[in-house]
Design a protein around this motif. Structure first.
Motif, PDB file in Angstrom:
ATOM      1  N   UNK A 275      -1.471  -0.447  13.225  1.00 51.03           N
ATOM      2  CA  UNK A 275      -0.580  -1.422  12.600  1.00 51.03           C
ATOM      3  C   UNK A 275       0.874  -1.045  12.842  1.00 51.03           C
ATOM      4  N   UNK A 276       1.241   0.167  12.426  1.00 52.65           N
ATOM      5  CA  UNK A 276       2.642   0.573  12.500  1.00 52.65           C
ATOM      6  C   UNK A 276       2.744   2.084  12.368  1.00 52.65           C
ATOM      7  N   UNK A 277       3.872   2.625  12.833  1.00 50.19           N
ATOM      8  CA  UNK A 277       4.155   4.053  12.704  1.00 50.19           C
ATOM      9  C   UNK A 277       5.630   4.239  12.391  1.00 50.19           C
ATOM     10  N   UNK A 278       5.934   5.351  11.725  1.00 53.07           N
ATOM     11  CA  UNK A 278       7.317   5.691  11.397  1.00 53.07           C
ATOM     12  C   UNK A 278       7.558   7.147  11.767  1.00 53.07           C
ATOM     13  N   UNK A 279       8.768   7.421  12.214  1.00 49.91           N
ATOM     14  CA  UNK A 279       9.127   8.762  12.644  1.00 49.91           C
ATOM     15  C   UNK A 279       9.282   9.718  11.460  1.00 49.91           C
ATOM     16  N   UNK A 280       9.580  10.967  11.761  1.00 51.66           N
ATOM     17  CA  UNK A 280       9.669  11.999  10.723  1.00 51.66           C
ATOM     18  C   UNK A 280      10.581  11.583   9.573  1.00 51.66           C
TER      19      UNK A 280
ATOM     20  N   UNK B 201       0.834  -1.189   0.000  1.00 55.01           N
ATOM     21  CA  UNK B 201       0.000   0.000   0.000  1.00 55.01           C
ATOM     22  C   UNK B 201       0.874   1.245   0.000  1.00 55.01           C
ATOM     23  N   UNK B 202       0.363   2.302  -0.627  1.00 55.08           N
ATOM     24  CA  UNK B 202       1.053   3.582  -0.649  1.00 55.08           C
ATOM     25  C   UNK B 202       0.168   4.647  -0.020  1.00 55.08           C
ATOM     26  N   UNK B 203       0.801   5.627   0.566  1.00 50.15           N
ATOM     27  CA  UNK B 203       0.118   6.786   1.149  1.00 50.15           C
ATOM     28  C   UNK B 203       0.855   8.021   0.640  1.00 50.15           C
TER      29      UNK B 203
ATOM     30  N   UNK C 218       3.200   0.543   3.128  1.00 51.08           N
ATOM     31  CA  UNK C 218       2.967  -0.560   4.034  1.00 51.08           C
ATOM     32  C   UNK C 218       3.079  -1.835   3.207  1.00 51.08           C
ATOM     33  N   UNK C 219       4.127  -2.580   3.471  1.00 52.15           N
ATOM     34  CA  UNK C 219       4.322  -3.869   2.806  1.00 52.15           C
ATOM     35  C   UNK C 219       3.661  -4.944   3.670  1.00 52.15           C
TER      36      UNK C 219
ATOM     37  N   UNK D 114       5.008  -9.479   9.681  1.00 53.75           N
ATOM     38  CA  UNK D 114       4.310  -9.624   8.401  1.00 53.75           C
ATOM     39  C   UNK D 114       4.071  -8.275   7.723  1.00 53.75           C
ATOM     40  N   UNK D 115       4.144  -7.195   8.503  1.00 54.58           N
ATOM     41  CA  UNK D 115       3.897  -5.856   7.983  1.00 54.58           C
ATOM     42  C   UNK D 115       5.156  -5.011   8.148  1.00 54.58           C
ATOM     43  N   UNK D 116       5.467  -4.220   7.147  1.00 50.00           N
ATOM     44  CA  UNK D 116       6.629  -3.341   7.202  1.00 50.00           C
ATOM     45  C   UNK D 116       6.248  -1.952   6.729  1.00 50.00           C
ATOM     46  N   UNK D 117       6.492  -0.961   7.579  1.00 45.70           N
ATOM     47  CA  UNK D 117       6.218   0.427   7.220  1.00 45.70           C
ATOM     48  C   UNK D 117       7.508   1.094   6.771  1.00 45.70           C
ATOM     49  N   UNK D 118       7.397   1.973   5.803  1.00 49.88           N
ATOM     50  CA  UNK D 118       8.540   2.763   5.376  1.00 49.88           C
ATOM     51  C   UNK D 118       8.050   4.139   4.925  1.00 49.88           C
ATOM     52  N   UNK D 119       8.976   5.070   4.856  1.00 48.54           N
ATOM     53  CA  UNK D 119       8.611   6.473   4.543  1.00 48.54           C
ATOM     54  C   UNK D 119       9.684   7.054   3.638  1.00 48.54           C
TER      55      UNK D 119
END
Length: 128
Positions: free
Chosen positions: A50-55, A20-22, A83-84, A69-74
């Motif tokens: 689910x998940x959060x990522x810093x600035x 998913x993309x945001x 969100x993978x 199973x879930x990976x967040x990236x920014x």
């Protein structure tokens, strides 16, 4: 104020993967921490963290039950968070939302009622 648009939802079979993309607009994305939440069908009052990522995206936080199973990236250069999702299960079926906040990532799980911005969500359906 930042505006968020989710994309990448759709149908996937159990065991499959989806990303998913945001995409953010309206403000500098690097000023915001970002998080993903989901809301399952029939559970309109329960938006699950689910998940959060810093600035910068350098640090991340996960719900214990979903970690692995879930990976967040920014990517601030692209004003996009991701969100993978892997090893999908039917119970992952939900509308997935991204949210952004200037106050930091660590407490976004607890502050979902007061976060700066939300997208409208993207539906993910996992079939068995």
């Amino acid at each position: 104020q930042v505006q968020l648009v989710e994309s990448g939802g759709g149908s996937v079979q159990a065991g499959g993967s989806l990303r998913l993309s945001c995409t953010a607009s309206g403000d500098t994305f690097s000023k915001y921490a970002v998080a993903w939440f989901r809301q399952a069908p029939g559970k309109e009052r329960e938006r699950e963290f689910i998940a959060a990522a810093t600035l910068s995206g350098a640090s991340t936080f996960y719900a214990d039950s979903l970690k692995g199973r879930f990976t967040i990236s920014k990517d601030n250069a692209k004003s996009t968070a991701y969100l993978e999702m892997s090893k999908q299960k039917p119970e992952d079926t939900a509308v997935y939302y991204c949210a952004a906040d200037r106050s930091g990532a660590a407490s976004m799980r607890e502050r979902k009622g007061t976060l700066d911005a939300w997208g409208k969500g993207t539906l993910v359906t996992v079939s068995s």
